[in-house]
Design a protein around this motif. Structure first.
Motif, PDB file in Angstrom:
ATOM      1  N   GLU A 108      -8.122   3.918   8.924  1.00 43.16           N
ATOM      2  CA  GLU A 108      -9.179   4.096   8.102  1.00 43.16           C
ATOM      3  C   GLU A 108      -8.839   3.267   6.632  1.00 43.16           C
ATOM      4  N   GLY A 109      -7.602   3.032   6.522  1.00 47.00           N
ATOM      5  CA  GLY A 109      -6.938   2.520   5.515  1.00 47.00           C
ATOM      6  C   GLY A 109      -7.152   3.239   3.911  1.00 47.00           C
ATOM      7  N   HIS A 110      -7.098   4.370   4.181  1.00 45.19           N
ATOM      8  CA  HIS A 110      -7.142   5.284   2.800  1.00 45.19           C
ATOM      9  C   HIS A 110      -5.983   6.528   2.944  1.00 45.19           C
ATOM     10  N   ARG A 111      -5.575   6.949   1.692  1.00 51.57           N
ATOM     11  CA  ARG A 111      -4.337   7.824   1.426  1.00 51.57           C
ATOM     12  C   ARG A 111      -4.735   9.153   1.997  1.00 51.57           C
ATOM     13  N   VAL A 112      -3.906   9.750   2.842  1.00 50.22           N
ATOM     14  CA  VAL A 112      -4.319  11.270   3.479  1.00 50.22           C
ATOM     15  C   VAL A 112      -3.335  12.153   2.898  1.00 50.22           C
TER      16      VAL A 112
ATOM     17  N   PHE B 275      -0.556   7.199   4.319  1.00 48.86           N
ATOM     18  CA  PHE B 275      -2.043   6.554   4.463  1.00 48.86           C
ATOM     19  C   PHE B 275      -2.422   6.696   5.957  1.00 48.86           C
ATOM     20  N   ASP B 276      -3.559   6.564   6.253  1.00 51.44           N
ATOM     21  CA  ASP B 276      -4.202   6.321   7.750  1.00 51.44           C
ATOM     22  C   ASP B 276      -4.612   5.010   7.539  1.00 51.44           C
TER      23      ASP B 276
ATOM     24  N   GLU C  40       0.757  12.849   0.214  1.00 53.85           N
ATOM     25  CA  GLU C  40       1.754  12.343  -0.474  1.00 53.85           C
ATOM     26  C   GLU C  40       2.948  13.060   0.033  1.00 53.85           C
TER      27      GLU C  40
END
Length: 147
Positions: A23-27, A19-20, A29
């Motif tokens: 920014e709070g989102h998955r970047v 995760f970033d 796996e």
């Protein structure tokens, strides 16, 4: 970090999200395989398999759980009471073997006094170290009375 706490996920490929944080989102796996190891559990079902005047043979079952690393041996200690030593004072633990040469769940304790009881403390050992101990009381065979 949940996969680290799930033992059923160990030793098999597991997918983790990356995760970033800003920014709070998955970047991405990440797929990996891991294992966690700690000291083994206690031995199971100790029993006296042979009893003589000056020695006893104890056998047991390996621990139910090796906690991620195979058992490579056993640590064995004996508790001697004051009358069994040359010292005055409380009973003391003496380590007979830091680690047996094999993982065979048996040990012969020698140089004992006939018609006496002892407490053994047996620990399974893996690459991390000795696990929880299991105390087991044994007694040597009786000594024939003097004529």
């Amino acid at each position: 970090l949940a996969p680290l706490h799930e033992f059923k996920l160990q030793r098999r490929a597991t997918t983790w999200g990356v995760f970033d944080v800003r920014e709070g989102h998955r970047v991405a796996e990440m797929r990996l395989q891991y294992s966690v190891a700690t000291t083994p559990g206690p031995i199971q079902r100790p029993r006296l398999s042979d009893c003589k005047q000056t020695e006893v043979t104890v056998q047991w079952e390996p621990p139910e759980n090796d906690h991620g690393a195979k058992v490579v041996g056993y640590k064995v200690a004996i508790r001697l009471d004051a009358q069994q030593t040359d010292r005055n004072g409380p009973a003391e633990w003496i380590t007979l073997c830091e680690q047996t040469k094999s993982a065979v769940p048996a040990y012969v304790v020698t140089d004992l006094i006939g018609n006496s009881s002892y407490t053994l403390d047996i620990h399974a050992v893996n690459k991390v170290g000795p696990g929880d101990g299991c105390e087991y009381r044994v007694a040597t065979a009786p000594v024939a009375p003097a004529p």
